[in-house]
Design a protein around this motif. Structure first.
Motif, PDB file in Angstrom:
ATOM      1  N   CYS A 101       0.811  -1.194   0.000  1.00 34.82           N
ATOM      2  CA  CYS A 101       0.000   0.000   0.000  1.00 34.82           C
ATOM      3  C   CYS A 101       0.863   1.271   0.000  1.00 34.82           C
ATOM      4  O   CYS A 101       0.569   2.251  -0.669  1.00 34.82           O
ATOM      5  CB  CYS A 101      -0.868  -0.097   1.247  1.00 34.82           C
ATOM      6  N   ASN A 102       1.963   1.230   0.761  1.00 36.01           N
ATOM      7  CA  ASN A 102       2.841   2.392   0.811  1.00 36.01           C
ATOM      8  C   ASN A 102       3.615   2.581  -0.484  1.00 36.01           C
ATOM      9  O   ASN A 102       3.842   3.711  -0.921  1.00 36.01           O
ATOM     10  CB  ASN A 102       3.816   2.259   1.978  1.00 36.01           C
ATOM     11  N   THR A 103       4.016   1.485  -1.077  1.00 39.16           N
ATOM     12  CA  THR A 103       4.711   1.594  -2.366  1.00 39.16           C
ATOM     13  C   THR A 103       3.750   2.190  -3.390  1.00 39.16           C
ATOM     14  O   THR A 103       4.133   3.037  -4.196  1.00 39.16           O
ATOM     15  CB  THR A 103       5.196   0.204  -2.835  1.00 39.16           C
ATOM     16  N   ILE A 326      -6.151  -2.639 -10.733  1.00 43.06           N
ATOM     17  CA  ILE A 326      -6.514  -2.241  -9.371  1.00 43.06           C
ATOM     18  C   ILE A 326      -5.470  -2.709  -8.383  1.00 43.06           C
ATOM     19  O   ILE A 326      -4.811  -3.734  -8.579  1.00 43.06           O
ATOM     20  CB  ILE A 326      -7.917  -2.812  -9.028  1.00 43.06           C
ATOM     21  N   THR A 327      -5.267  -1.925  -7.330  1.00 44.31           N
ATOM     22  CA  THR A 327      -4.444  -2.358  -6.204  1.00 44.31           C
ATOM     23  C   THR A 327      -5.344  -2.332  -4.989  1.00 44.31           C
ATOM     24  O   THR A 327      -5.903  -1.284  -4.652  1.00 44.31           O
ATOM     25  CB  THR A 327      -3.245  -1.419  -5.965  1.00 44.31           C
ATOM     26  N   GLY A 375      -7.559  -9.456  -2.195  1.00 39.44           N
ATOM     27  CA  GLY A 375      -7.424  -8.954  -0.834  1.00 39.44           C
ATOM     28  C   GLY A 375      -6.284  -7.959  -0.716  1.00 39.44           C
ATOM     29  O   GLY A 375      -5.700  -7.539  -1.719  1.00 39.44           O
ATOM     30  N   LEU A 376      -5.968  -7.619   0.529  1.00 43.76           N
ATOM     31  CA  LEU A 376      -4.937  -6.640   0.821  1.00 43.76           C
ATOM     32  C   LEU A 376      -3.657  -6.925   0.031  1.00 43.76           C
ATOM     33  O   LEU A 376      -3.177  -8.053   0.021  1.00 43.76           O
ATOM     34  CB  LEU A 376      -4.632  -6.670   2.331  1.00 43.76           C
TER      35      LEU A 376
ATOM     36  N   ARG B 163      -5.589   6.556   6.294  1.00 42.38           N
ATOM     37  CA  ARG B 163      -5.974   6.081   4.964  1.00 42.38           C
ATOM     38  C   ARG B 163      -4.845   6.299   3.967  1.00 42.38           C
ATOM     39  O   ARG B 163      -4.181   7.324   4.010  1.00 42.38           O
ATOM     40  CB  ARG B 163      -7.181   6.883   4.476  1.00 42.38           C
ATOM     41  N   PRO B 164      -4.666   5.344   3.069  1.00 38.84           N
ATOM     42  CA  PRO B 164      -3.675   5.600   2.018  1.00 38.84           C
ATOM     43  C   PRO B 164      -4.111   6.798   1.179  1.00 38.84           C
ATOM     44  O   PRO B 164      -5.304   6.973   0.933  1.00 38.84           O
ATOM     45  CB  PRO B 164      -3.682   4.317   1.188  1.00 38.84           C
ATOM     46  N   GLU B 165      -3.151   7.621   0.798  1.00 35.08           N
ATOM     47  CA  GLU B 165      -3.483   8.837   0.052  1.00 35.08           C
ATOM     48  C   GLU B 165      -2.831   8.746  -1.320  1.00 35.08           C
ATOM     49  O   GLU B 165      -1.639   8.976  -1.462  1.00 35.08           O
ATOM     50  CB  GLU B 165      -2.975  10.044   0.828  1.00 35.08           C
TER      51      GLU B 165
END
Ligand SMILES: Nc1nc2c(ncn2[C@@H]2O[C@H](COP(=O)(O)OP(=O)(O)O)[C@@H](O)[C@H]2O)c(=O)[nH]1
Lengths: 423, 301
Positions: A101-103, A326-327, A375-376, B163-165
């Protein structure tokens, strides 16, 4: 050109845990003299407290308490630094698979992805994931920093082997994800070799050090395309000074817009003419992408937030059916048939997730048929149907009007980011 | 058309974009205004974002009661000139009402008490968004802050559940009791702020410029001597030329030695500064390594 004239270069950094990313960023900041003495003192102190023999530059970029406790980075951190030539915005994304998610976040606005590889390990699953995500999110330039060269005797052979591994992986990606611009820089973050200063340790390398290479990369700009101006807000003072003022506030997403130009207000489709363009820095005859403005139209037509002022030719696709990569960013997996809030530029509509057509295997970059859960941290390809028409472009052509965010309708959580695929 | 250097123009455009997105997406926004340079800048950009209409955002000062008189005078004159009314949420009032207990002693600072006053005010006025002047270059916890950040009904900020931004597509949805903190100038650095203030000829309170002041030297910092500061044993006030790099609670905002009497002078000093703004000037951040993060969790800005 000096740093003041150019747009900052937006970089995302990614690396597997322990590849040396924090050390590398610490180096970039330290050697480019972007650090203040209290920051250095703080790191000195923290290093001593941990019983380390030398100053651990990695501690510089370690922000939150949980991270310090675990000794790892768990959220995107934003940093700014400048050289006399260029300004940089660094979105520093932690490495773990659970933080894909951060990447994704870091890559979403990046023009360049700096992906770290430990020369001793070559590519890991994480490296593949980072490269894949960077390309899926449309990052144009990839810079592979092959780190810890000191630990492999600065060996040219090792470097070539890593480079070949990466090249093989990238060329096996689906055609639309294959990168245009890839470069490889051998570095040793720990000693600073080839990060900011050139090194004598690797005479076989004739390219520039990492920072100099970054200074030379172009910004990802696209000027010769039809305008997209999503309306954010209608400014109507209705005051004695401005009884009839009506301006459409927004930021030009792509293309250019000029006074006198015939435009269409999408999705409804009325045509009109631009009569005036105001910006925070005064009126302009021509508006360029990225600039916030208030636009005035000749005809008194119904325009509201979520509408898009667009070029007559080369306009967006107006549709309620969208195919997108999609991610998935949330622990609760995707519900096929479920309804979500969908945010696209300044428009928010309901959307049904019609189907998940495939997921991606990041190890090979290949699509695999959907097996039941998205999923995640999963990446895939979906179909969406919206409650009202959207004015979209293919994400690979125009990021701003190809980007979608899905929000869970009951919890308000952000659950996914999606990229519109070409028709 | 004024010539703003390219990087400042992009920062200005981004801030205006964020302000407009937020106001368009929520109902009751408030801008937190301390008359410090970052809040002045945020206010200035907010006015630009909606000009020529009136500012569609309330303006509120969370007042610790430990103020520099020059700053309060500036605050009132500045907003009067802009013809914008000011709400004041008072920490003294919260203390009187028993919402919080005052802190005493030489190292006491009301910074931590502000959180309760702020949250009470947000609830009383039913604000759903508070704009702040926070910047990501301020410290390491802030470097991870979103532009749009969700706070729960206790005003808490949970670094794990932000939340992811992605892109500049902001999720502004809220559940009952939650509110948003939005930071339009997130991506400005301290130097950008001064360059922008210079380019736009924005007024700032006089304490940002070099002046002669009685100070106490403590922990390598210069604290303004005044009625609210309790001395430690052996501390003797000295008189010297200083300026402030931030404006906050008078008891814990440190000054730096300076001869800069103009914005150009401040710019020069900022470019050659060797200590961060926060490192030089915030006594309460020095207590623990994670001080800022703790305060954020409690709902402090
Ligand atoms: N030999 C060697 N070790 C390095 C180099 N760069 C980083 N390291 C070490 O690798 C370990 C992990 O580094 P760190 O920067 O924390 O990795 P991160 O998890 O990717 O942020 C630390 O012990 C570093 O000292 C390098 O260039 N050479």
């Amino acid at each position: 050109m000096s740093a003041n004239d150019t747009k900052p270069l937006r970089c995302a950094t990614a690396g597997s845990v322990d590849d040396g990313k924090s050390t590398l960023i610490g180096r970039l900041l330290f050697d480019s003299k972007s650090l203040m003495t209290d920051q250095i003192a703080h790191v000195d102190e923290a290093s001593k407290r941990r019983g380390l023999g030398r100053t651990d530059l990695a501690l510089l970029t370690d922000g939150l308490r949980a991270e310090r406790e675990q000794g790892i980075t768990i959220d995107v951190a934003w940093r700014y630094f400048a050289t006399p030539k260029r300004r940089f915005v660094l979105a520093d994304a932690p490495g773990h698979v659970q933080y894909t998610c951060n990447t994704v976040t870091a890559c979403s606005t990046a023009e360049v992805a700096i992906v770290l590889i430990d020369a001793r390990k070559s590519m890991t699953e994480q490296t593949r994931r980072h490269l894949f995500v960077a390309r899926l999110l449309g990052v144009k330039s990839l810079v592979l920093a092959i780190n810890k060269m000191d630990a492999v005797d600065h060996s040219h052979e090792v470097f070539v082997r890593v480079r070949d591994d990466v090249t093989a992986y990238l060329s096996a990606l689906p055609k639309n994800l294959r990168p245009v611009d890839v470069s490889f820089v051998p570095v040793a973050a720990l000693t600073g070799d080839n990060v900011v200063e050139p090194t004598r340790a690797m005479p076989w390398y004739d390219g520039p050090p990492l920072l100099q290479h970054l200074e030379s990369l172009p910004n990802d700009e696209q000027l010769d395309a039809g305008a997209r101006f999503p309306v954010q807000w209608v400014i109507r003072p209705q005051s004695d000074d401005h009884p009839d003022y009506r301006g459409y506030a927004g930021r030009l997403a792509s293309g250019t817009l000029s006074v006198g130009q015939q435009v269409r207000v999408a999705p409804k489709g009325r045509e009109t003419t631009i009569t005036k363009i105001e910006t925070a820095r005064g009126d302009v005859a021509e508006l360029t992408a990225g600039v916030s403005a208030t636009v005035h139209l000749k005809d008194d037509i119904d325009v509201s937030r979520g509408d898009m002022i667009v070029a007559l030719d080369d306009g967006p696709r107006i549709t309620r059916e969208i195919e997108a990569s999609i991610t998935w960013l949330h622990e609760t997996p995707a519900r096929v048939g479920g309804t979500y809030w969908l945010r696209h530029t300044t428009r928010e509509v309901k959307a049904t997730l019609e189907s998940v057509d495939a997921t991606f295997d990041v190890l090979t970059g290949a699509e695999i048929p959907f097996t039941g859960t998205l999923g995640l941290n999963d990446l895939g390809r979906v179909r969406l149907k919206t409650s009202a028409p959207l004015c979209v472009d293919a994400y690979r052509d125009r990021r701003a009007t190809g980007a979608l965010v899905l929000v869970d309708a009951s919890t308000g959580e952000t659950v996914a980011g999606a990229m519109v695929l070409p028709e | 058309m004024s010539r703003l250097p390219g990087h400042l123009a992009s920062l200005e455009d981004e801030a205006i974009f964020v302000l407009r997105e937020t106001v368009a997406s929520r109902e009751r926004p408030v801008l937190l205004f301390s008359a410090g340079k970052d809040s002045i800048l945020t206010f200035h950009l907010a006015r630009k974002a909606f000009a020529p209409a009136r500012l569609p955002i309330a303006v509120m000062h969370v007042d610790t009661g430990h103020n520099f008189p020059e700053v309060i005078a500036f605050r009132d004159a500045y907003l009067k000139a802009a013809d914008v009314p000011l709400l004041v949420a008072s920490v003294e009032e919260s203390i009187r009402k028993g919402r919080v207990a005052d802190v005493t002693g030489p190292r006491a600072s009301r910074n931590a008490l502000q959180s309760v006053t702020l949250l009470d005010a947000i609830r009383d006025h039913k604000f759903d968004v508070a704009f702040g002047g926070g910047r990501r270059d301020e410290d390491r916890a802030r470097a991870k802050e979103r532009i749009v950040s969700v706070r729960d009904d206790l005003g808490q900020w949970d670094p794990k559940s932000q939340r992811p931004e992605l892109w500049d597509v902001f999720n502004m949805r809220l559940r009952g009791g939650e509110h948003l903190r939005v930071f339009p100038i997130s991506n400005f650095t301290e130097l950008d702020v001064w360059e922008y203030i210079h380019a736009e000829k924005i007024d700032v309170p006089s304490i940002y410029y070099a002046h002669t002041r009685e100070v106490i030297e403590r922990d390598g910092m210069l604290l303004a001597n005044g009625p609210h500061l309790t001395h430690l044993a052996g501390e003797r006030p000295i008189i010297t030329r200083v300026r402030f790099r931030t404006v906050g609670d008078a008891t814990c905002t440190g000054a730096v030695r300076s001869d800069a009497t103009t914005i150009e002078g401040i710019l020069e000093e900022t470019i050659s500064a060797t200590v961060t703004e926060r490192g030089a000037t915030r006594a309460d951040d020095k207590f623990s390594e994670a001080a800022m993060e703790d305060r954020k969790r409690e709902g402090y800005f």
